[in-house]
Design an enzyme around this catalytic site. Structure first.
Site, mmCIF file in Angstrom:
data_model
loop_
_atom_site.group_PDB
_atom_site.id
_atom_site.type_symbol
_atom_site.label_atom_id
_atom_site.label_comp_id
_atom_site.label_asym_id
_atom_site.label_seq_id
_atom_site.Cartn_x
_atom_site.Cartn_y
_atom_site.Cartn_z
ATOM 1 N N GLY A 11 0.846 -1.198 0.000
ATOM 2 C CA GLY A 11 0.000 0.000 0.000
ATOM 3 C C GLY A 11 0.874 1.238 0.000
ATOM 4 O O GLY A 11 1.822 1.321 0.758
ATOM 5 N N VAL A 24 18.231 8.271 -2.787
ATOM 6 C CA VAL A 24 18.995 8.571 -4.008
ATOM 7 C C VAL A 24 20.065 9.634 -3.736
ATOM 8 O O VAL A 24 21.246 9.467 -4.074
ATOM 9 C CB VAL A 24 18.030 9.025 -5.140
ATOM 10 C CG1 VAL A 24 18.808 9.549 -6.346
ATOM 11 C CG2 VAL A 24 17.125 7.867 -5.536
ATOM 12 N N ARG A 72 1.317 -5.140 -5.571
ATOM 13 C CA ARG A 72 1.257 -6.340 -4.746
ATOM 14 C C ARG A 72 1.658 -7.495 -5.657
ATOM 15 O O ARG A 72 1.188 -7.587 -6.786
ATOM 16 C CB ARG A 72 -0.139 -6.521 -4.176
ATOM 17 C CG ARG A 72 -0.468 -5.369 -3.207
ATOM 18 C CD ARG A 72 -1.446 -5.768 -2.123
ATOM 19 N NE ARG A 72 -1.252 -4.961 -0.922
ATOM 20 C CZ ARG A 72 -1.885 -3.810 -0.679
ATOM 21 N NH1 ARG A 72 -2.712 -3.302 -1.539
ATOM 22 N NH2 ARG A 72 -1.657 -3.168 0.446
ATOM 23 N N ASP A 103 4.376 -3.976 6.501
ATOM 24 C CA ASP A 103 4.881 -5.240 7.054
ATOM 25 C C ASP A 103 4.953 -6.357 6.015
ATOM 26 O O ASP A 103 5.854 -7.200 6.072
ATOM 27 C CB ASP A 103 4.091 -5.663 8.300
ATOM 28 C CG ASP A 103 2.593 -5.704 8.068
ATOM 29 O OD1 ASP A 103 2.150 -5.347 6.952
ATOM 30 O OD2 ASP A 103 1.873 -6.091 8.998
ATOM 31 N N THR A 125 4.067 3.304 5.575
ATOM 32 C CA THR A 125 2.649 2.893 5.622
ATOM 33 C C THR A 125 1.875 3.904 6.460
ATOM 34 O O THR A 125 2.401 4.413 7.448
ATOM 35 C CB THR A 125 2.481 1.487 6.230
ATOM 36 O OG1 THR A 125 1.090 1.281 6.518
ATOM 37 C CG2 THR A 125 3.256 1.287 7.517
ATOM 38 N N ASP A 127 -0.529 3.140 8.278
ATOM 39 C CA ASP A 127 -1.156 2.446 9.414
ATOM 40 C C ASP A 127 -0.409 2.561 10.748
ATOM 41 O O ASP A 127 -0.959 2.225 11.793
ATOM 42 C CB ASP A 127 -1.332 0.957 9.090
ATOM 43 C CG ASP A 127 -2.346 0.749 7.971
ATOM 44 O OD1 ASP A 127 -3.272 1.559 7.872
ATOM 45 O OD2 ASP A 127 -2.186 -0.211 7.195
ATOM 46 N N ASP A 129 1.830 0.641 11.913
ATOM 47 C CA ASP A 129 1.746 -0.677 12.554
ATOM 48 C C ASP A 129 3.014 -1.508 12.393
ATOM 49 O O ASP A 129 2.957 -2.736 12.425
ATOM 50 C CB ASP A 129 0.550 -1.462 11.982
ATOM 51 C CG ASP A 129 0.684 -1.705 10.491
ATOM 52 O OD1 ASP A 129 1.580 -1.113 9.862
ATOM 53 O OD2 ASP A 129 -0.104 -2.496 9.943
ATOM 54 N N MET A 169 -9.252 4.040 7.974
ATOM 55 C CA MET A 169 -8.465 2.842 7.691
ATOM 56 C C MET A 169 -7.844 2.277 8.968
ATOM 57 O O MET A 169 -7.671 3.006 9.955
ATOM 58 C CB MET A 169 -7.399 3.149 6.652
ATOM 59 C CG MET A 169 -7.998 3.191 5.246
ATOM 60 S SD MET A 169 -6.749 3.315 3.980
ATOM 61 C CE MET A 169 -7.751 3.080 2.513
ATOM 62 N N GLY A 170 -7.478 1.018 8.933
ATOM 63 C CA GLY A 170 -6.876 0.343 10.085
ATOM 64 C C GLY A 170 -7.535 -1.003 10.293
ATOM 65 O O GLY A 170 -8.512 -1.108 11.029
ATOM 66 N N ARG A 171 -7.033 -2.016 9.584
ATOM 67 C CA ARG A 171 -7.640 -3.346 9.688
ATOM 68 C C ARG A 171 -7.243 -4.011 11.003
ATOM 69 O O ARG A 171 -8.062 -4.543 11.709
ATOM 70 C CB ARG A 171 -7.208 -4.210 8.505
ATOM 71 C CG ARG A 171 -8.388 -4.555 7.620
ATOM 72 C CD ARG A 171 -7.950 -5.274 6.370
ATOM 73 N NE ARG A 171 -7.459 -4.323 5.393
ATOM 74 C CZ ARG A 171 -6.477 -4.567 4.529
ATOM 75 N NH1 ARG A 171 -5.881 -5.718 4.508
ATOM 76 N NH2 ARG A 171 -6.099 -3.640 3.676
ATOM 77 N N ALA A 186 -13.377 13.413 18.952
ATOM 78 C CA ALA A 186 -14.495 12.473 18.775
ATOM 79 C C ALA A 186 -15.037 12.027 20.128
ATOM 80 O O ALA A 186 -14.284 11.900 21.092
ATOM 81 C CB ALA A 186 -14.023 11.256 17.978
ATOM 82 N N ARG A 211 -26.958 17.181 28.081
ATOM 83 C CA ARG A 211 -26.326 18.432 28.512
ATOM 84 C C ARG A 211 -26.143 19.412 27.339
ATOM 85 O O ARG A 211 -25.371 20.350 27.404
ATOM 86 C CB ARG A 211 -25.023 18.161 29.262
ATOM 87 C CG ARG A 211 -23.875 17.684 28.446
ATOM 88 C CD ARG A 211 -22.605 17.669 29.278
ATOM 89 N NE ARG A 211 -21.506 17.049 28.581
ATOM 90 C CZ ARG A 211 -20.738 17.679 27.717
ATOM 91 N NH1 ARG A 211 -20.935 18.933 27.436
ATOM 92 N NH2 ARG A 211 -19.753 17.032 27.123
ATOM 93 N N LYS A 213 -25.301 18.849 23.918
ATOM 94 C CA LYS A 213 -24.391 18.627 22.779
ATOM 95 C C LYS A 213 -25.182 18.573 21.485
ATOM 96 O O LYS A 213 -26.205 17.897 21.418
ATOM 97 C CB LYS A 213 -23.649 17.299 22.957
ATOM 98 C CG LYS A 213 -22.349 17.430 23.666
ATOM 99 C CD LYS A 213 -21.514 16.174 23.431
ATOM 100 C CE LYS A 213 -20.124 16.389 24.006
ATOM 101 N NZ LYS A 213 -19.234 15.277 23.770
HETATM 102 P P1 ADP Z 1 2.329 -3.794 2.793
HETATM 103 O O1 ADP Z 1 3.789 -3.801 2.517
HETATM 104 O O2 ADP Z 1 1.717 -2.441 2.616
HETATM 105 O O3 ADP Z 1 1.996 -4.453 4.120
HETATM 106 P P2 ADP Z 1 1.370 -6.210 1.410
HETATM 107 O O4 ADP Z 1 1.058 -6.951 2.648
HETATM 108 O O5 ADP Z 1 0.416 -6.301 0.267
HETATM 109 O O6 ADP Z 1 1.604 -4.653 1.646
HETATM 110 O O7 ADP Z 1 2.809 -6.745 0.897
HETATM 111 C C1 ADP Z 1 3.409 -6.182 -0.252
HETATM 112 C C2 ADP Z 1 4.156 -7.237 -1.017
HETATM 113 O O8 ADP Z 1 5.206 -7.780 -0.219
HETATM 114 C C3 ADP Z 1 3.345 -8.461 -1.440
HETATM 115 O O9 ADP Z 1 2.548 -8.237 -2.579
HETATM 116 C C4 ADP Z 1 4.448 -9.469 -1.720
HETATM 117 O O10 ADP Z 1 5.035 -9.224 -2.973
HETATM 118 C C5 ADP Z 1 5.467 -9.131 -0.621
HETATM 119 N N1 ADP Z 1 5.279 -10.071 0.493
HETATM 120 C C6 ADP Z 1 4.286 -10.085 1.405
HETATM 121 N N2 ADP Z 1 4.406 -11.140 2.243
HETATM 122 C C7 ADP Z 1 5.504 -11.819 1.844
HETATM 123 C C8 ADP Z 1 6.168 -13.005 2.312
HETATM 124 N N3 ADP Z 1 5.697 -13.708 3.326
HETATM 125 N N4 ADP Z 1 7.292 -13.381 1.670
HETATM 126 C C9 ADP Z 1 7.770 -12.680 0.625
HETATM 127 N N5 ADP Z 1 7.191 -11.563 0.141
HETATM 128 C C10 ADP Z 1 6.070 -11.137 0.734
#
Ligand code: ADP
Length: 319
Positions: A11, A24, A72, A103, A125, A127, A129, A169-171, A186, A211, A213
């Site tokens: 993302g 760079v 992705r 992640d 990201t 998020d 997270d 957002m925020g799963r 909020a 009261r 609001k």
């Molecule tokens: P984000 O980086 O935002 O969390 P994703 O979870 O979609 O997004 O991961 C981005 C890309 O990272 C995936 O499409 C894939 O190419 C790679 N990726 C995710 N998990 C793995 C994994 N377990 N091993 C290798 N590559 C991974």
């Protein structure tokens, strides 16, 4: 190390561009050659790799999105995909890679590291997270986007004496909901990390109404439930005139804030320093405003924790 590469993956987040710029410019400052991998791991596998010069990253510091494009790439989760990526890097003479992403992208960087290829992860990201860093690149911009929307919704909520449910957002992580909810005043914030009690929420809203609001704002992280679903439950409990606003992808866009540009510049430059020092398999972060780096494999075994004191404070201030 003479040649390094950089890619953005997963993302996108506002601030990826200033991070690319930092990688760079810092690399060229230290007489390295830098290559941009276009389209995340998909571009790595297919060899969509081009040399970047100082001017290649001109005029991007203020732009949202990523000039390197993101993607992705399910194939990169396979060992064959990862080996194809390493072959492409070697064919271009690239000796180390900076991966800017969330992640999932870190797992890709971890896989390369496990195959013996030096990689450094930079947390990009919205998020917030990623374990091992207090802030991720894009979080501050996303927060400001949410606050801007929230302030505007507050105006119309007041005019019509309405209750608004705002889905953000925020799963898995409630950081956006929590920080934006606190900053936007909020009444109620729902995050995936904590259960909620509808009776308690309804009682608080009724007390507020009694009261005088004129409106109530409820921020819901998408990982709790959909804003529409929550509004339905709320309307059944309170009979309040409730509206829903799902902010969606606007949270991913926009010009990065000053805070995100500075963070991206610091983290991107530090990632290059680590590769120059021969330290692959690391991820960079920020703790107490100091740059830190840690083992990318260990980092992924930890879990990001939300600041529960902040959650407690938000409740105390929204009585
Ligand atoms: P984000 O980086 O935002 O969390 P994703 O979870 O979609 O997004 O991961 C981005 C890309 O990272 C995936 O499409 C894939 O190419 C790679 N990726 C995710 N998990 C793995 C994994 N377990 N091993 C290798 N590559 C991974």
């Amino acid at each position: 190390m003479k040649k390094i590469g950089v890619l953005t993956s997963g993302g996108d987040s506002p601030g990826m561009n200033p991070a690319i710029r930092a990688v760079v410019r810092k690399a060229i400052y230290h007489n390295l050659e830098v290559f941009g991998v276009y389209g995340g791991y998909t571009g790595l596998i297919s060899g969509n790799i081009k040399k970047l010069e100082l001017g290649s990253v001109g005029d991007i510091i203020h732009r949202g999105g990523t000039m390197l494009q993101s993607a992705r790439c399910p194939e990169f989760k396979t060992v064959e995909g990862q080996q194809k990526g390493i072959e492409q890097l070697k064919a271009h003479g690239i000796e180390g890679l900076v991966v800017i992403g969330g992640d999932g992208s870190y797992m890709g960087a971890r896989a390369l590291t496990q195959h013996g290829y030096p990689c450094v992860g930079v947390p990009g990201t919205i998020d917030n997270d990623i374990p091992g860093t207090e802030l991720t690149i894009g979080f501050d911009t996303a927060l400001n986007t949410v606050i801007d929307a929230l302030d505007k919704i507050r105006d119309t909520a007041t005019s019509h004496e309405r209750t608004f449910v705002i889905e953000v957002m925020g799963r898995d992580a409630g950081d956006i909901a929590l920080w934006a909810g606190l900053a936007g005043g909020a009444e109620t914030i729902l995050i995936p990390e904590e259960n909620y009690d509808m009776n308690d929420i309804a009682a608080r809203l009724l007390k507020g109404k009694e009261r005088g609001k004129k409106h109530s704002i409820i921020v819901v992280a998408e990982g709790v439930c959909s804003g529409v679903e929550f509004a339905k439950q709320l309307q059944e409990s309170t009979n309040f005139d409730t509206r829903v606003s799902v902010l969606g992808h606007i949270q991913r866009g926009g010009s990065p804030t000053a805070a995100d540009r500075v963070l991206a510049s610091r983290l991107g430059a530090r990632a290059v320093e680590l590769l120059i020092e021969g330290k692959g398999g690391r991820a960079v972060g920020i703790e107490k405003n100091q740059l830190v780096d840690y083992d990318i494999i260990e980092a992924l075994q930890k879990k990001h924790t939300l600041d529960l004191d902040l959650f407690k404070l938000s409740k105390e201030l929204s009585i």
